[in-house]
Write an enzyme that holds these catalytic residues in place. Structure first.
Site: not given
Ligand code: AMP
Length: 260
Positions: A11, A14
């Site tokens: 999203h 990311h």
């Molecule tokens: P994930 O795929 O959930 O492991 O997230 C991958 C990276 O994206 C991690 O560093 C998360 O902290 C970051 N991330 C997830 N959601 C958000 C958001 N709403 N805003 C900024 N970074 C995000």
């Protein structure tokens, strides 16, 4: 080289990390790997949203040098047994209800770092505890990688973007807006009304979140952003962290309050 580790179902949160990495570095690598070792036995590993085709489409406009899609055997060869234990930082906040989660995160992130060998890696403040665990790991295991923490990207109505938001029914989704409202209210109490007592601020947050019948609070904590230790008096920069469930969906959010 900049590196953005993700679990996919991408999203704009990311993509904000991807954008920053592309702007800061000559080469950017994004990984997509749903890491089994960071999910508990009762958690949503099997149901976790996966959309590889959509993810690749979303990434296609960033001119990336590499999208790294390891499979399970690349990361966890047969008989795998060497993992990282992150200690107490993994037992508090989200770690209290997710035992072993941060050990799984640290283990996979170090492995991805060793494979990709980036100069910088980008993480979101959305998973604040994760950024502290990763920074500790980088320091303690002598990894030569800069960690960049990027701001939380929200939907227009304030809900922090998360791959898990797709699980929410429309009723649960409207209720979930209360988390960010409560965080903003707390910021206002601290900055505009000078409320310094952390417990009083927590009580106000709790009252507001509890006004939504669908919300089930897991924790509300106000901590020192450097070491995640609970603050009793809010007289220096603090981070307010909330975890709450709406139906079967567990959401986290946080807000940093900068006190000069
Ligand atoms: P994930 O795929 O959930 O492991 O997230 C991958 C990276 O994206 C991690 O560093 C998360 O902290 C970051 N991330 C997830 N959601 C958000 C958001 N709403 N805003 C900024 N970074 C995000």
């Amino acid at each position: 080289m900049g590196f953005v580790p993700t679990m996919g179902a991408l999203h704009d949160g990311h993509l904000s990390l991807v954008k920053k990495s592309v702007a800061d570095n000559d080469i950017t690598v994004v990984s997509i790997f749903v890491n089994p070792t960071q999910f508990g036995p009762e958690e949503d590993f099997d149901q976790y949203p996966r959309d590889l085709e959509g993810d690749i489409k979303k990434l296609s406009s960033y001119g990336l040098d590499c999208i790294f899609l390891p499979d399970n055997k690349d990361i966890y060869p047969d008989g795998f047994s060497t993992s990282i234990n992150v200690g107490v930082a993994g037992d508090i906040l989200c770690g209290a209800s997710r035992p072993g989660h941060f050990n799984g995160v640290a283990t996979v992130v170090e492995k991805l770092f060793n494979i990709v060998m980036p100069d910088r890696a980008y993480f979101g403040q959305k998973d604040f505890q994760q950024t502290v665990v990763i920074r500790n790991m980088v320091r303690e295991r002598n990894l030569n990688i800069d960690i960049a923490v990027c701001p939380i990207i929200r939907e227009d109505d304030g809900l922090a973007m998360s791959s898990r938001n797709v699980y929410l029914s429309s009723e649960e989704r409207s209720s979930a807006l209360v988390i960010y409202k409560a965080l903003q209210h707390a910021e206002d109490l601290i900055l505009s009304e000078g409320m310094e007592d952390a417990n009083s601020v927590k009580i106000e947050i709790e009252k507001l979140i509890k006004s939504e019948p669908l919300a089930k609070i897991e924790y509300i904590e106000i901590v020192n952003p450097r070491n995640l230790k609970s603050l009793t008096v809010i007289n220096k920069t603090a981070i307010i962290c909330v975890a709450a469930s709406f139906g079967h969906t567990r959401l986290i959010d946080n807000l940093m309050v900068n006190i000069q």
